[in-house]
Write a protein that holds these residues in place. Structure first.
Motif, mmCIF file in Angstrom:
data_model
loop_
_atom_site.group_PDB
_atom_site.id
_atom_site.type_symbol
_atom_site.label_atom_id
_atom_site.label_comp_id
_atom_site.label_asym_id
_atom_site.label_seq_id
_atom_site.Cartn_x
_atom_site.Cartn_y
_atom_site.Cartn_z
ATOM 1 N N ASP A 6 -8.754 -30.184 6.377
ATOM 2 C CA ASP A 6 -8.554 -30.628 7.757
ATOM 3 C C ASP A 6 -7.231 -31.343 8.013
ATOM 4 O OD1 ASP A 6 -10.955 -29.556 8.587
ATOM 5 O OD2 ASP A 6 -12.083 -31.383 8.204
ATOM 6 N N GLU A 7 -6.541 -31.767 6.969
ATOM 7 C CA GLU A 7 -5.260 -32.447 7.134
ATOM 8 C C GLU A 7 -4.260 -31.842 6.165
ATOM 9 O OE1 GLU A 7 -5.895 -36.574 6.440
ATOM 10 O OE2 GLU A 7 -7.369 -36.765 8.033
ATOM 11 N N TYR A 8 -2.988 -32.167 6.353
ATOM 12 C CA TYR A 8 -2.002 -31.711 5.379
ATOM 13 C C TYR A 8 -1.810 -32.768 4.298
ATOM 14 C CZ TYR A 8 1.772 -34.569 7.444
ATOM 15 O OH TYR A 8 2.556 -35.607 7.894
ATOM 16 N N PHE A 9 -1.276 -32.339 3.158
ATOM 17 C CA PHE A 9 -0.979 -33.227 2.037
ATOM 18 C C PHE A 9 0.521 -33.249 1.814
ATOM 19 C CE2 PHE A 9 0.369 -33.277 -2.405
ATOM 20 C CZ PHE A 9 -0.076 -34.518 -2.818
ATOM 21 N N ALA A 10 1.079 -34.442 1.614
ATOM 22 C CA ALA A 10 2.487 -34.582 1.241
ATOM 23 C C ALA A 10 2.569 -35.523 0.050
ATOM 24 C CB ALA A 10 3.302 -35.124 2.400
ATOM 25 N N VAL A 15 9.834 -36.243 1.854
ATOM 26 C CA VAL A 15 10.341 -36.907 3.052
ATOM 27 C C VAL A 15 10.086 -35.996 4.242
ATOM 28 C CG1 VAL A 15 12.392 -37.808 4.227
ATOM 29 C CG2 VAL A 15 12.124 -38.119 1.742
ATOM 30 N N ILE A 16 9.423 -36.535 5.254
ATOM 31 C CA ILE A 16 9.132 -35.772 6.465
ATOM 32 C C ILE A 16 9.724 -36.537 7.647
ATOM 33 C CG2 ILE A 16 7.328 -34.815 7.941
ATOM 34 C CD1 ILE A 16 5.558 -34.710 5.383
ATOM 35 N N ASP A 17 10.709 -35.939 8.291
ATOM 36 C CA ASP A 17 11.384 -36.587 9.410
ATOM 37 C C ASP A 17 10.529 -36.518 10.679
ATOM 38 O OD1 ASP A 17 13.472 -37.047 7.676
ATOM 39 O OD2 ASP A 17 14.787 -35.507 8.531
ATOM 40 N N HIS A 33 12.132 -32.089 1.423
ATOM 41 C CA HIS A 33 12.569 -32.750 2.654
ATOM 42 C C HIS A 33 12.301 -31.811 3.826
ATOM 43 C CE1 HIS A 33 15.997 -35.058 4.902
ATOM 44 N NE2 HIS A 33 14.840 -35.119 5.537
ATOM 45 N N ILE A 34 11.418 -32.253 4.707
ATOM 46 C CA ILE A 34 11.118 -31.520 5.934
ATOM 47 C C ILE A 34 11.865 -32.244 7.045
ATOM 48 C CG2 ILE A 34 9.315 -30.579 7.407
ATOM 49 C CD1 ILE A 34 9.144 -29.748 4.376
ATOM 50 N N MET A 35 12.891 -31.613 7.569
ATOM 51 C CA MET A 35 13.774 -32.270 8.533
ATOM 52 C C MET A 35 13.223 -32.180 9.951
ATOM 53 S SD MET A 35 17.355 -31.200 6.699
ATOM 54 C CE MET A 35 18.411 -32.401 7.490
#
Length: 195
Positions: A6-10, A15-17, A33-35
């Motif tokens: 149900d959710e995302y994992f990081a 790094v998620i902008d 890195h997700i800009m």
């Protein structure tokens, strides 16, 4: 049928902008890195040391292997596979001293396409549905649906099924995928799946 949480994992080192949309079930791994303003669909897997530049769009169930750079202007539709260390470009004539941020060219990777390890996709081209780009290939033109391409520059060596199996067409232009049993028609140098 894909199952997604149900959710995302990081991972803690990712790094998620701000301004990103990340779908349920997506996993983002070490040192990626997700800009800003990226859109990442459900059930994606973003490997280690991946850079997703601003405004990139990834569809559902996109698999991005380690050390991939996905630059602004790239759109990947559902079920795309990006192999380890493959690279996209976004400017045809880059120069360090010349800003060309207004010259980014769009690259579209269509549903189910796979791009092999260490391949390079020169910007401004479309990769067709279920196409298979071989490891180390350098794509310098549009690639048709179901095409198998290899080399530098990439040249077509045949056709593949949605399962990635090489297709052998008979005299009537019909081929059957040995893995799935799906049938395909080759006509006027275009392949379509027979439903």
């Amino acid at each position: 049928m894909h199952f997604c949480m149900d959710e995302y994992f990081a991972h803690d080192t990712a790094v998620i902008d701000e301004g990103c949309t990340i779908g349920n079930g997506t996993k983002i791994w070490h040192f990626s890195h997700i800009m800003s303003n990226c859109t990442i669909g459900e059930c994606c897997n973003i490997g280690q040391n991946v850079v997703v530049s601003p405004d990139v769009i990834l569809g559902r169930n996109v698999k991005v292997q380690n050390n991939v750079s996905i630059y602004t202007g790239v759109i990947c539709e559902d079920d795309v596979f990006l192999g380890p260390s493959m690279v996209f470009t976004n400017v045809i004539n880059p120069r360090s001293a010349v800003s060309r941020k207004d010259s980014y060219r769009r690259t579209l990777v269509m549903q189910g396409a796979s791009i092999g390890a260490n391949a390079t996709v020169v910007c401004g081209h479309n990769i067709g549905r279920y196409a298979l780009i071989g490891a180390g290939a350098v794509v310098t033109k549009n690639i048709p649906d179901y095409a198998l391409v290899v080399g530098n520059p990439a040249r077509q060596m045949g056709w593949v099924s949605e399962y990635g199996c090489k297709l052998n067409f008979n005299n009537e232009g019909i081929a059957t995928c040995p893995e799935s049993g799906q049938q395909y028609k080759l006509e006027n140098n275009r392949v379509t799946r027979i439903k």
